[in-house]
Design an enzyme around this catalytic site. Sequence first.
Site, PDB file in Angstrom:
ATOM      1  N   ALA A 249       7.496 -14.777   0.473  1.00 54.72           N
ATOM      2  CA  ALA A 249       6.115 -14.515   1.462  1.00 54.72           C
ATOM      3  C   ALA A 249       6.280 -13.736   2.570  1.00 54.72           C
ATOM      4  O   ALA A 249       5.441 -13.129   2.699  1.00 54.72           O
ATOM      5  CB  ALA A 249       5.639 -15.923   1.914  1.00 54.72           C
ATOM      6  N   ALA A 250       7.263 -12.869   1.937  1.00 53.19           N
ATOM      7  CA  ALA A 250       7.662 -11.537   4.268  1.00 53.19           C
ATOM      8  C   ALA A 250       6.315 -10.369   3.341  1.00 53.19           C
ATOM      9  O   ALA A 250       6.000 -10.575   4.241  1.00 53.19           O
ATOM     10  CB  ALA A 250       8.796 -10.342   3.308  1.00 53.19           C
ATOM     11  N   GLY A 251       6.439 -10.382   1.968  1.00 54.08           N
ATOM     12  CA  GLY A 251       5.482  -9.420   2.052  1.00 54.08           C
ATOM     13  C   GLY A 251       3.744 -10.033   2.343  1.00 54.08           C
ATOM     14  O   GLY A 251       2.711  -9.269   2.883  1.00 54.08           O
ATOM     15  N   ASP A 252       3.367 -11.114   1.929  1.00 56.41           N
ATOM     16  CA  ASP A 252       2.040 -12.069   1.794  1.00 56.41           C
ATOM     17  C   ASP A 252       2.235 -12.020   3.838  1.00 56.41           C
ATOM     18  O   ASP A 252       1.066 -11.889   3.372  1.00 56.41           O
ATOM     19  CB  ASP A 252       2.058 -12.907   1.414  1.00 56.41           C
ATOM     20  CG  ASP A 252       2.546 -13.632   0.038  1.00 56.41           C
ATOM     21  OD1 ASP A 252       1.760 -12.204  -0.407  1.00 56.41           O
ATOM     22  OD2 ASP A 252       3.128 -14.184  -0.274  1.00 56.41           O
TER      23      ASP A 252
END
Length: 299
Positions: A249-252
């Site tokens: 979820a780093a991109g989220d």
Amino acid sequence: MSQILVVGSSNTDMVVKTRKLPAPGETVLGGTFLMNPGGKGANQAVGAARLGGQVTFVAKVGNDIFGQQAVSGFQQEGINTVYILTDGEHPSGVALINVDDAGENCITVAPGSNAHLQPSDTDTAFQETPTDSLVLLQLEIPLPTVEHVVQQAAVRNLRVILNPAPAQKLPVDLFPNLFLITPNETEAELLTGIHVTDLATAEQAAQKLHEMGVPNVVITLGSKGAYLHSGTSGQLITSPVVKAVDSTAAGDCFNGALTVALAEGKSLPDAVAFGCKAASISVTRMGAQASMPKRSELA
């Protein structure tokens, strides 16, 4: 501040953290199990809300404990859940996630009710969305629904940010109606045919996306930061150096934070830097929504 309309998926993540990711046919023992709320749409909605965004979330969950817990969690985060629908025929989405000691992951998703979010399910939300709002989208819901949302936003002159994940081909008429697209290296290659390995190839991919009609492009580059190109010039915006424990979820987190900054009227370079800073905090923690930082942590 402009309001943020997030249209996307909601999942329950079942995470096993192990020393290494299993190879095909291999069983790895000694893992630690966690169960967390996730889904790209939900992660981005929560990430934006924790950073002060005024967020409305449009999604579909099953009539089960996972769906009920998800909606309750969104409400606790201050997210408007009026347009989250309950699917009486299909279960809530789930994701099976393995994370190794280096923070790398592999993910398998059973979309459940997310796969049944229909174009018409989004119409009421658009009718009641202010004209200066931003729309944040991903690709864990049906592509016809994504296309419909982009078209509805274009009719109302709303700025659309598309995070094209998970990676898939997109219809060419979608791109001109976007304000910003935010692929990672893999997604950029699938969309443009250009293998992104460095800043030069990131620029080539960004130029290709401009030619396809997108005015603003951000290619995320993991720990190196993000490459921003707005048609005339490009720049690398670096990310703080941290020890990653879980990149889930780093991109989220990046996309939610970027959208909040734009909703506050920040410039694109400042918004990208804000997104990189938020994402750098998220990778130091386990989980998807659990890893999303609060605004006070980015002071």
